[in-house]
Scaffold this active site. Structure first.
Site, PDB file in Angstrom:
ATOM      1  N   TYR A  48     -46.427   0.651 -48.636  1.00 45.49           N
ATOM      2  CA  TYR A  48     -45.498   1.432 -47.818  1.00 45.49           C
ATOM      3  C   TYR A  48     -44.764   0.530 -46.827  1.00 45.49           C
ATOM      4  CZ  TYR A  48     -47.658   5.763 -49.552  1.00 45.49           C
ATOM      5  OH  TYR A  48     -48.117   6.798 -50.333  1.00 45.49           O
ATOM      6  N   SER A 151     -54.935   7.408 -58.413  1.00 45.39           N
ATOM      7  CA  SER A 151     -53.680   8.094 -58.092  1.00 45.39           C
ATOM      8  C   SER A 151     -52.770   8.033 -59.306  1.00 45.39           C
ATOM      9  CB  SER A 151     -53.024   7.419 -56.882  1.00 45.39           C
ATOM     10  OG  SER A 151     -51.805   8.026 -56.558  1.00 45.39           O
ATOM     11  N   ASN A 152     -52.241   9.180 -59.694  1.00 46.72           N
ATOM     12  CA  ASN A 152     -51.314   9.268 -60.838  1.00 46.72           C
ATOM     13  C   ASN A 152     -51.978   8.926 -62.170  1.00 46.72           C
ATOM     14  OD1 ASN A 152     -48.867   9.776 -59.144  1.00 46.72           O
ATOM     15  ND2 ASN A 152     -49.345   7.721 -58.403  1.00 46.72           N
ATOM     16  N   LEU A 203     -43.964  19.906 -51.682  1.00 44.04           N
ATOM     17  CA  LEU A 203     -42.847  20.859 -51.623  1.00 44.04           C
ATOM     18  C   LEU A 203     -41.903  20.683 -52.807  1.00 44.04           C
ATOM     19  CD1 LEU A 203     -41.955  20.796 -47.806  1.00 44.04           C
ATOM     20  CD2 LEU A 203     -43.614  22.233 -49.023  1.00 44.04           C
ATOM     21  N   PHE A 207     -36.207  21.676 -51.500  1.00 43.68           N
ATOM     22  CA  PHE A 207     -35.269  21.410 -50.408  1.00 43.68           C
ATOM     23  C   PHE A 207     -34.485  20.121 -50.605  1.00 43.68           C
ATOM     24  CE2 PHE A 207     -39.043  23.605 -48.580  1.00 43.68           C
ATOM     25  CZ  PHE A 207     -38.449  24.857 -48.404  1.00 43.68           C
TER      26      PHE A 207
END
Length: 288
Positions: A48, A151-152, A203, A207
């Protein structure tokens, strides 16, 4: 014993230079807001911010004076990026030596003695299960990681590692707009093997994109907002939380008002027909 996490996890990918570029004091303040609102688990990854966010988070954590025992740090390793490192091509590295070095580097950056959970960030065709298991065993024995997951990873990729070392978590993409995990056997496998799923981007694209799928969902969500008296984001999190696999959403918002309302999703009892209505609108047709 599996690590206990908060019902919703705070995602930190956007805290650093990749997006919000928060200062140490702003990060520290967000940590306090999360803890005050019963969100004690924080999701990180070495890559990150081009390998910079963990160190920024660690500095903010030190400044926060929050008791480490009141927080759970989740971090991921394995992606060798071209950003922030001298790599000619993005690739994955799961050599024993690299996993151990990566964890030790994360601990230094985060200013902590241990990770509550280490996750392998993405599966590699070249990963050797025995070598990964050796690294995990060593890190656990030294107290540098408490728990381990992936993860994944697909069910078969997870099973490959399960034969050598316990896999207790899998962080996957799962949302109302990306619901393949409940159809392709991924969530079934996790329930069978007592693996706790985490959901990144919970989400979905509701959006973020203006397409037929999201338009349909927004119309329905508008009606459900009036029915349940909560926001659309709360409804989308509640949809995830209703799945019997006990998926833990990772919320990446840095908006304090939204952080303060996140836990409403854990209290909302969504009616079964409304759950199916959201799924149907996402698909664009009735349930088969």
């Amino acid at each position: 014993m599996k690590t206990t996490l908060s019902p919703i996890i705070a995602g930190t990918m956007n805290w650093g230079v990749w997006d919000k570029n928060l200062s140490s004091s702003e990060m520290s303040h967000l940590m306090h807001i999360c803890i005050e609102n019963k969100i004690s688990s924080f999701d990180l990854a070495d890559i990150y911010g081009g390998y910079t966010t963990e160190a920024q988070f660690g500095k903010a954590f030190a400044e926060s004076k929050i008791d480490r025992k009141k927080m759970q740090f989740i971090s991921k390793c394995g992606i060798q990026h071209t950003e922030g490192r001298n790599n000619a091509v993005k690739h994955y590295d799961y050599a024993k030596k690299y996993i151990i070095w990566s964890v030790e580097n994360s601990l230094k950056n985060l200013q902590t003695d241990y990770l509550d959970i280490l996750l392998l960030h993405r599966p590699s065709p070249l990963m050797v299960a025995d070598e990964i298991a050796e690294a995990v065993t060593k890190l656990k024995s030294e107290g540098k990681i408490i728990d381990f997951g992936v993860s994944n990873f697909t069910a078969s990729q997870t099973e490959l590692l399960q034969q050598k070392t316990a896999v207790n978590f899998n962080q996957i993409q799962f949302s109302a707009t990306h619901h393949q995990a409940m159809l392709d056997g991924s969530l079934d496998y996790m329930q069978l093997h007592n693996i706790r799923p985490m959901s990144w981007n919970p989400l979905g694209t509701v959006f973020r994109e203006d397409i037929e799928q999201t338009r349909r969902l927004k119309i329905l969500l508008g009606k459900l907002v009036e029915k349940y008296h909560v926001g659309s984001d709360t409804l989308l999190l509640a949809w995830i939380l209703k799945h019997p696999a006990k998926v833990i959403p990772i919320a990446g918002t840095v908006n304090i008002a939204r952080i303060q309302s996140l836990m409403k999703a854990t209290e909302l009892q969504m009616e079964q027909e409304d759950w199916f209505a959201i799924w149907a609108e996402s698909m664009g047709n009735k349930v088969p």
